[in-house]
Design a protein around this motif. Structure first.
Motif, short mmCIF file in Angstrom:
data_model
loop_
_atom_site.label_atom_id
_atom_site.label_comp_id
_atom_site.label_asym_id
_atom_site.label_seq_id
_atom_site.Cartn_x
_atom_site.Cartn_y
_atom_site.Cartn_z
N LEU A 23 -0.89 -10.86 2.85
CA LEU A 23 -0.69 -9.89 3.92
C LEU A 23 -1.91 -9.83 4.84
N TYR A 24 -3.12 -9.85 4.28
CA TYR A 24 -4.32 -9.85 5.11
C TYR A 24 -4.43 -11.15 5.91
N THR A 25 -4.05 -12.26 5.31
CA THR A 25 -4.06 -13.53 6.03
C THR A 25 -3.09 -13.47 7.22
N ASN A 26 -1.90 -12.92 6.99
CA ASN A 26 -0.94 -12.79 8.08
C ASN A 26 -1.43 -11.88 9.20
N ILE A 27 -2.16 -10.82 8.83
CA ILE A 27 -2.75 -9.95 9.85
C ILE A 27 -3.75 -10.74 10.68
N GLY A 31 -1.98 -11.05 13.94
CA GLY A 31 -2.32 -9.74 14.49
C GLY A 31 -2.94 -9.83 15.87
N SER A 32 -2.78 -8.78 16.61
CA SER A 32 -3.34 -8.71 17.95
C SER A 32 -4.84 -8.42 17.88
N PRO A 33 -5.68 -9.26 18.53
CA PRO A 33 -7.12 -8.99 18.54
C PRO A 33 -7.36 -7.60 19.14
N GLY A 34 -8.12 -6.80 18.45
CA GLY A 34 -8.38 -5.45 18.92
C GLY A 34 -7.24 -4.49 18.64
N GLY A 35 -6.15 -5.00 18.08
CA GLY A 35 -5.01 -4.15 17.74
C GLY A 35 -5.26 -3.39 16.46
N GLU A 36 -4.31 -2.59 16.10
CA GLU A 36 -4.43 -1.79 14.89
C GLU A 36 -3.65 -2.43 13.75
N TYR A 37 -4.12 -2.18 12.54
CA TYR A 37 -3.39 -2.60 11.34
C TYR A 37 -3.65 -1.60 10.23
N ARG A 38 -2.75 -1.60 9.26
CA ARG A 38 -2.90 -0.72 8.11
C ARG A 38 -2.25 -1.40 6.92
N LEU A 39 -2.94 -1.39 5.79
CA LEU A 39 -2.40 -1.91 4.54
C LEU A 39 -2.73 -0.89 3.46
N ILE A 40 -1.68 -0.32 2.88
CA ILE A 40 -1.84 0.70 1.85
C ILE A 40 -1.15 0.20 0.59
N VAL A 41 -1.87 0.26 -0.53
CA VAL A 41 -1.32 -0.15 -1.82
C VAL A 41 -1.62 0.97 -2.80
N PHE A 42 -0.57 1.45 -3.49
CA PHE A 42 -0.83 2.44 -4.52
C PHE A 42 0.18 2.36 -5.65
N ASP A 44 2.27 4.65 -8.22
CA ASP A 44 2.72 6.04 -8.31
C ASP A 44 2.96 6.47 -9.76
N ASP A 45 3.33 7.73 -9.94
CA ASP A 45 3.53 8.29 -11.28
C ASP A 45 4.78 7.76 -11.96
N ASP A 46 5.67 7.11 -11.22
CA ASP A 46 6.87 6.50 -11.80
C ASP A 46 6.65 5.04 -12.17
N ASN A 47 5.37 4.59 -12.17
CA ASN A 47 5.00 3.20 -12.46
C ASN A 47 5.63 2.21 -11.49
N LEU A 48 5.59 2.58 -10.22
CA LEU A 48 5.97 1.67 -9.15
C LEU A 48 4.75 1.39 -8.29
N ILE A 49 4.62 0.14 -7.87
CA ILE A 49 3.60 -0.24 -6.90
C ILE A 49 4.25 -0.14 -5.52
N HIS A 50 3.55 0.50 -4.60
CA HIS A 50 3.98 0.61 -3.21
C HIS A 50 3.03 -0.22 -2.36
N VAL A 51 3.57 -1.07 -1.53
CA VAL A 51 2.76 -1.85 -0.58
C VAL A 51 3.36 -1.62 0.80
N ASP A 52 2.57 -1.04 1.68
CA ASP A 52 3.01 -0.76 3.04
C ASP A 52 2.00 -1.35 4.01
N PHE A 98 5.92 -4.28 6.86
CA PHE A 98 6.30 -4.81 5.55
C PHE A 98 6.20 -3.65 4.56
N HIS A 99 7.27 -3.40 3.84
CA HIS A 99 7.30 -2.32 2.84
C HIS A 99 7.90 -2.88 1.56
N ALA A 100 7.20 -2.70 0.45
CA ALA A 100 7.69 -3.19 -0.84
C ALA A 100 7.48 -2.12 -1.90
#
Length: 114
Positions: A23-27, A31-42, A44-52, A98-100
């Motif tokens: 995902l970072y490689t794809n950014i 990605g747009s130079p000077g543009g914004e990006y966000r990658l959040i990984v956590f 949760d309490d239900d033992n699911l990994i969230h990648v946004d 991208f949301h997983a």
């Protein structure tokens, strides 16, 4: 994201890190130079990994020399689906999303390499 990472399946851990790297490689590549990006990984309490991940998209390829297989993210999506997770991705209004969500695989749960 680390809860009790000592009990994570090693192949699972490697795959999650590989997904984040992709995902970072794809950014960097799309990605747009000077543009914004966000990658959040956590984890949760239900033992699911969230990648946004969301990033602005460049109108041109920034790394023309980079080899392109077109399968990097697709292989990760197939893996996520194979362990019972799901992925939603889209590109609209100059932004890529991208949301997983996928279950955590612990060492005792893994009978075969992931």
């Amino acid at each position: 994201m680390i809860k009790d990472s000592t009990d994570l399946d090693d192949a699972f851990s490697r795959e999650v890190l590989s997904l984040i790297h992709e995902l970072y490689t794809n950014i960097a590549v799309h990605g747009s130079p000077g543009g914004e990006y966000r990658l959040i990984v956590f984890w949760d309490d239900d033992n699911l990994i969230h990648v946004d991940q969301v990033n602005d998209v460049s109108s041109k390829n920034l790394f023309l020399d980079k080899p392109r297989s077109g399968n990097g993210l697709l292989l990760h999506i197939k893996w996520i689906e194979s362990i019972g997770g799901f992925v939603k991705s889209s590109s609209e209004k100059g932004a890529w999303q991208f949301h997983a969500r996928f279950p955590v695989v612990m060492s005792e749960d893994s009978t075969e390499p992931v």
